[in-house]
Design an enzyme around this catalytic site. Structure first.
Site, PDB file in Angstrom:
ATOM      1  N   HIS A 158       0.820  -1.217   0.000  1.00 58.40           N
ATOM      2  CA  HIS A 158       0.000   0.000   0.000  1.00 58.40           C
ATOM      3  C   HIS A 158       0.848   1.260   0.000  1.00 58.40           C
ATOM      4  O   HIS A 158       2.053   1.223   0.228  1.00 58.40           O
ATOM      5  CB  HIS A 158      -0.977  -0.004   1.181  1.00 58.40           C
ATOM      6  CG  HIS A 158      -0.343   0.051   2.535  1.00 58.40           C
ATOM      7  ND1 HIS A 158       0.116   1.220   3.100  1.00 58.40           N
ATOM      8  CD2 HIS A 158      -0.113  -0.924   3.448  1.00 58.40           C
ATOM      9  CE1 HIS A 158       0.594   0.962   4.309  1.00 58.40           C
ATOM     10  NE2 HIS A 158       0.471  -0.338   4.540  1.00 58.40           N
ATOM     11  N   CYS A 174       2.831  -4.765   6.880  1.00 57.48           N
ATOM     12  CA  CYS A 174       2.540  -4.473   5.479  1.00 57.48           C
ATOM     13  C   CYS A 174       3.752  -3.855   4.792  1.00 57.48           C
ATOM     14  O   CYS A 174       4.682  -3.394   5.441  1.00 57.48           O
ATOM     15  CB  CYS A 174       1.352  -3.530   5.375  1.00 57.48           C
ATOM     16  SG  CYS A 174      -0.198  -4.287   5.928  1.00 57.48           S
TER      17      CYS A 174
END
Length: 198
Positions: A158, A174
């Protein structure tokens, strides 16, 4: 008419033309399928800027490879080439490892911290109800969701609203890219793309 009037008139007409073309350009950007309003990423080391590089891995073209120790993500192109992006990765022990596929994609995604994130970092409890998508959202401009065995791993590739952290191990697991880079990756990555995180 003297030259000063012609110069002023030319200046006014030239400025009007520039303003008009500027509006046209902006309108074209606003009508693109995916609009991202920022154009540069300050604070990111030149080492971590996106570039095409030689690649000697054995993965087939189209595979995304995230090397967490190098802090780079590669999109394998074949013929010994890849596009390389600088990334921020998860803190020690929090990073996903192994194969996954892109199971879902989202533009300006909403974010809700998981229970384990709140347990590790109690200050995140204030966001337990979720944060809507937008420039202040920690997931940035877009997210690619990693799935394994048809299930969401809860790990994502992301964007970030903290681009100065690219190159570091700082997240809850992440993989973060600059917003410019996640937009580029989002556009070129179909759902079903294979991902290897090492």
């Amino acid at each position: 008419m003297d030259n000063s009037h012609m110069t002023r008139r030319a200046l006014v007409l030239g400025a009007a033309a520039l303003l008009t073309s500027g509006c046209t350009s902006t309108m074209r950007q606003l009508t693109e399928p995916f609009y991202y309003p920022f154009s540069s990423t300050p604070g990111v080391s030149a080492r971590y800027r996106r570039r095409r590089v030689r690649y000697d891995g054995s993965e087939p073209a189209g595979t995304i490879v995230v090397n967490t120790s190098e802090r780079f993500l590669y999109v394998v192109e074949g013929d010994g080439w890849a596009t390389r992006y600088g990334v921020a990765v998860g803190e020690e022990g929090l990073t996903y490892k192994g194969f996954a596929t892109i199971g879902r994609k989202a533009e300006w995604p909403a974010w809700t911290p998981t229970a384990s994130m709140i347990e590790r970092k109690p200050r995140l409890a204030q966001y337990a109800g979720g944060v809507p998508g937008g420039p202040n959202n920690p997931l940035g401009a877009a997210a690619l969701y990693l799935y394994s065995g048809g299930k969401d791993t809860m790990f994502r590739l992301h964007g970030t609203n903290e681009p100065w952290l690219i190159g570091q191990a700082v997240s809850n697991g992440c993989v973060r890219l600059t917003n410019d880079d996640i937009v580029d990756l989002y556009r070129r990555t179909p759902v079903g793309t294979r991902v290897l995180v090492i």
